[in-house]
Design a protein around this motif. Structure first.
Motif, PDB file in Angstrom:
ATOM      1  N   GLN A 242       0.827  -1.202   0.000  1.00 46.51           N
ATOM      2  CA  GLN A 242       0.000   0.000   0.000  1.00 46.51           C
ATOM      3  C   GLN A 242       0.868   1.261   0.000  1.00 46.51           C
ATOM      4  N   ILE A 243       2.011   1.195   0.670  1.00 43.53           N
ATOM      5  CA  ILE A 243       2.926   2.342   0.643  1.00 43.53           C
ATOM      6  C   ILE A 243       3.329   2.651  -0.793  1.00 43.53           C
ATOM      7  N   TYR A 244       3.705   1.611  -1.533  1.00 41.66           N
ATOM      8  CA  TYR A 244       4.047   1.793  -2.946  1.00 41.66           C
ATOM      9  C   TYR A 244       2.861   2.343  -3.737  1.00 41.66           C
ATOM     10  N   ALA A 245       1.690   1.773  -3.496  1.00 44.40           N
ATOM     11  CA  ALA A 245       0.504   2.185  -4.251  1.00 44.40           C
ATOM     12  C   ALA A 245       0.159   3.640  -3.963  1.00 44.40           C
ATOM     13  N   ASP A 246       0.242   4.052  -2.694  1.00 44.02           N
ATOM     14  CA  ASP A 246      -0.084   5.431  -2.329  1.00 44.02           C
ATOM     15  C   ASP A 246       0.890   6.417  -2.973  1.00 44.02           C
ATOM     16  N   CYS A 247       2.180   6.092  -2.937  1.00 41.38           N
ATOM     17  CA  CYS A 247       3.184   6.992  -3.524  1.00 41.38           C
ATOM     18  C   CYS A 247       3.081   7.011  -5.049  1.00 41.38           C
ATOM     19  N   ARG A 248       2.770   5.865  -5.642  1.00 44.37           N
ATOM     20  CA  ARG A 248       2.601   5.801  -7.098  1.00 44.37           C
ATOM     21  C   ARG A 248       1.405   6.656  -7.532  1.00 44.37           C
ATOM     22  N   ALA A 249       0.317   6.570  -6.786  1.00 41.61           N
ATOM     23  CA  ALA A 249      -0.864   7.373  -7.110  1.00 41.61           C
ATOM     24  C   ALA A 249      -0.576   8.855  -6.944  1.00 41.61           C
ATOM     25  N   ALA A 250       0.187   9.209  -5.917  1.00 43.28           N
ATOM     26  CA  ALA A 250       0.530  10.616  -5.703  1.00 43.28           C
ATOM     27  C   ALA A 250       1.403  11.144  -6.836  1.00 43.28           C
ATOM     28  N   LEU A 251       2.353  10.336  -7.297  1.00 44.60           N
ATOM     29  CA  LEU A 251       3.211  10.759  -8.410  1.00 44.60           C
ATOM     30  C   LEU A 251       2.406  11.076  -9.661  1.00 44.60           C
ATOM     31  N   SER A 252       1.346  10.325  -9.891  1.00 49.89           N
ATOM     32  CA  SER A 252       0.551  10.529 -11.107  1.00 49.89           C
ATOM     33  C   SER A 252      -0.427  11.689 -10.984  1.00 49.89           C
ATOM     34  N   SER A 253      -0.778  12.069  -9.752  1.00 49.90           N
ATOM     35  CA  SER A 253      -1.802  13.113  -9.588  1.00 49.90           C
ATOM     36  C   SER A 253      -1.230  14.490  -9.294  1.00 49.90           C
ATOM     37  N   ILE A 254      -0.061  14.564  -8.700  1.00 57.53           N
ATOM     38  CA  ILE A 254       0.501  15.856  -8.295  1.00 57.53           C
ATOM     39  C   ILE A 254       1.134  16.550  -9.497  1.00 57.53           C
ATOM     40  N   ILE A 255       0.832  17.836  -9.649  1.00 51.71           N
ATOM     41  CA  ILE A 255       1.409  18.607 -10.751  1.00 51.71           C
ATOM     42  C   ILE A 255       2.255  19.782 -10.250  1.00 51.71           C
ATOM     43  N   HIS A 256       2.048  20.221  -9.006  1.00 45.61           N
ATOM     44  CA  HIS A 256       2.803  21.363  -8.505  1.00 45.61           C
ATOM     45  C   HIS A 256       4.253  20.936  -8.291  1.00 45.61           C
ATOM     46  N   PRO A 257       5.233  21.648  -8.887  1.00 48.88           N
ATOM     47  CA  PRO A 257       6.630  21.213  -8.817  1.00 48.88           C
ATOM     48  C   PRO A 257       7.163  21.055  -7.396  1.00 48.88           C
ATOM     49  N   MET A 258       6.816  21.974  -6.488  1.00 44.88           N
ATOM     50  CA  MET A 258       7.338  21.859  -5.132  1.00 44.88           C
ATOM     51  C   MET A 258       6.786  20.634  -4.418  1.00 44.88           C
ATOM     52  N   ARG A 259       5.494  20.393  -4.575  1.00 43.17           N
ATOM     53  CA  ARG A 259       4.893  19.224  -3.940  1.00 43.17           C
ATOM     54  C   ARG A 259       5.463  17.930  -4.535  1.00 43.17           C
TER      55      ARG A 259
END
Length: 380
Positions: A242-259
């Motif tokens: 789930q840790i991998y899945a959560d971080c993978r989902a965040a990588l695909s959804s986040i667009i702000h460069p700092m975040r």
């Protein structure tokens, strides 16, 4: 390594003629200013403040002295010392339908919040310029030289803004920073619209797993390992998958460069090497923040298959990216395997402890120099 930005720069623009500058020190004048500001969709703001002593402690707190708000053909310089009630401005600064422009947003946002003014919708032009040209060339003075071929006079930057009455030269100096911030926004929007839009800040943020969000906001006061242990206790994380899945989902959804950069740091802190395929495309991202962050991440994760792609960044136009590529290649050249971050141990009384037995890496030294350079650029 050759210093500075080595890429092309669009043709210089021309600053608009100086508009009307209005000094605001009475409540009725403030209401008139607000009425005019409400008619403008885009407002550039700059703040002048000093450090004052808190009544309840020996620490210093920022004290707002002036607030400059520039729109097309007008700039309002508001005496925040004489006007104790700035609440009428909340209808402008806190309106999500209006765009606030700031250059180096952090300090100005904090000092306005101390007076009850919370920015709802803004662009940080310093962060935008850093994404394009690098942190060493993102200050307002450097950008005005690049965008308009003009030299910004900062001789009054350290002056006492609490003195009254303020001389006309100081009022003009304060107004000018807001006015040129507005002009810089139009230049960036014309030549770098796509990157500028990535730096839009609103109350709406991309949804991510609750345990990740504090790291993206920069408000987490614990290590990644402790945060995961606490999330497991609360039932927010079931297993490593789930840790991998959560971080993978965040990588695909986040667009702000700092975040996204903060997420990359979290991924490397957790040694999530299986996310390397998702990180690799960021080496070609439009912003230098993401290119540099992804190179650092791949180097720290020890992804040797990324060597050729990282080597290509040694020719990147932005110095920050070239430095990060060098650091990443040094990590990939290291013959000794990288050690995992030390896990915490929990005592009977609930206290946690860590054993740190490795000297600071050259990469950490680079990161320390990076934030110091950003601070210098913000201070002009």
């Amino acid at each position: 390594m050759q210093p500075g930005y080595l890429g092309p720069t669009p043709p210089p623009g021309q600053l608009p003629p100086r508009g009307e500058r209005l000094w605001v020190e009475h409540p009725e004048q403030l209401l008139q200013a607000v009425s005019r500001l409400q008619q403008s969709r885009i407002i550039a703001i700059d703040a002048e403040f000093t450090q004052g002593r808190s009544r309840n402690s020996a620490s210093t707190v920022p004290r707002l002295a002036l607030l400059q708000l520039a729109i097309d053909k007008q700039c309002f310089v508001i005496d925040a010392l004489r006007l104790h009630d700035l609440s009428p401005l909340a209808s402008v600064i806190g309106n999500p339908e209006q765009i606030i422009l700031l250059h180096g947003a952090g300090a100005d946002i904090r000092v306005m919040a101390e007076r009850g003014l919370h920015v709802a919708h803004y662009f940080d032009l310093e962060a935008t310029c850093r994404s394009i040209f690098g942190q060493h060339e993102s200050s307002l003075a450097a950008m005005l030289q690049r965008a308009f071929h003009i030299r910004l006079d900062k001789s009054l930057q350290r002056t006492d803004w609490t003195r009254r009455p303020l001389p006309p030269a100081m009022i003009a100096y304060a107004a000018r920073d807001a006015e040129v911030t507005l002009a810089l926004y139009y230049w960036l929007d014309k030549h770098y619209h796509a990157i500028l839009q990535l730096h839009e800040n609103t109350d709406t943020i991309e949804p991510v797993a609750p345990w990740i969000e504090p790291f993206l906001r920069g408000t987490s006061h614990t290590s990644a390992e402790v945060a995961i242990a606490e999330a497991r206790t609360r039932g927010l994380i079931r297993n490593k998958a789930q840790i991998y899945a959560d971080c993978r989902a965040a990588l695909s959804s986040i667009i702000h460069p700092m975040r996204r950069n903060r997420l990359l740091r979290l991924i490397t802190d957790l040694s999530l090497v299986q996310l390397a395929p998702e990180i690799m495309p960021l080496l070609n991202a439009p912003t230098s923040d993401e290119r540099a962050g992804s190179a650092r991440a791949l180097g720290r994760l020890g992804i040797r298959s990324a060597r050729e792609a990282v080597e290509a960044l040694l020719q990147d136009p932005v110095q920050d990216v070239r430095k990060s590529a060098q650091t990443a290649l040094r990590n990939l050249d290291d013959r000794h395997p990288r050690h995992q971050r030390p896990l915490s141990s929990k005592a009977a009384n609930g206290a946690r402890s860590w054993i740190l037995d490795e000297p600071a890496s050259s990469e950490q030294s680079d990161e320390d120099n990076d934030w110091k350079a950003r601070l210098r650029s913000m201070m002009g």
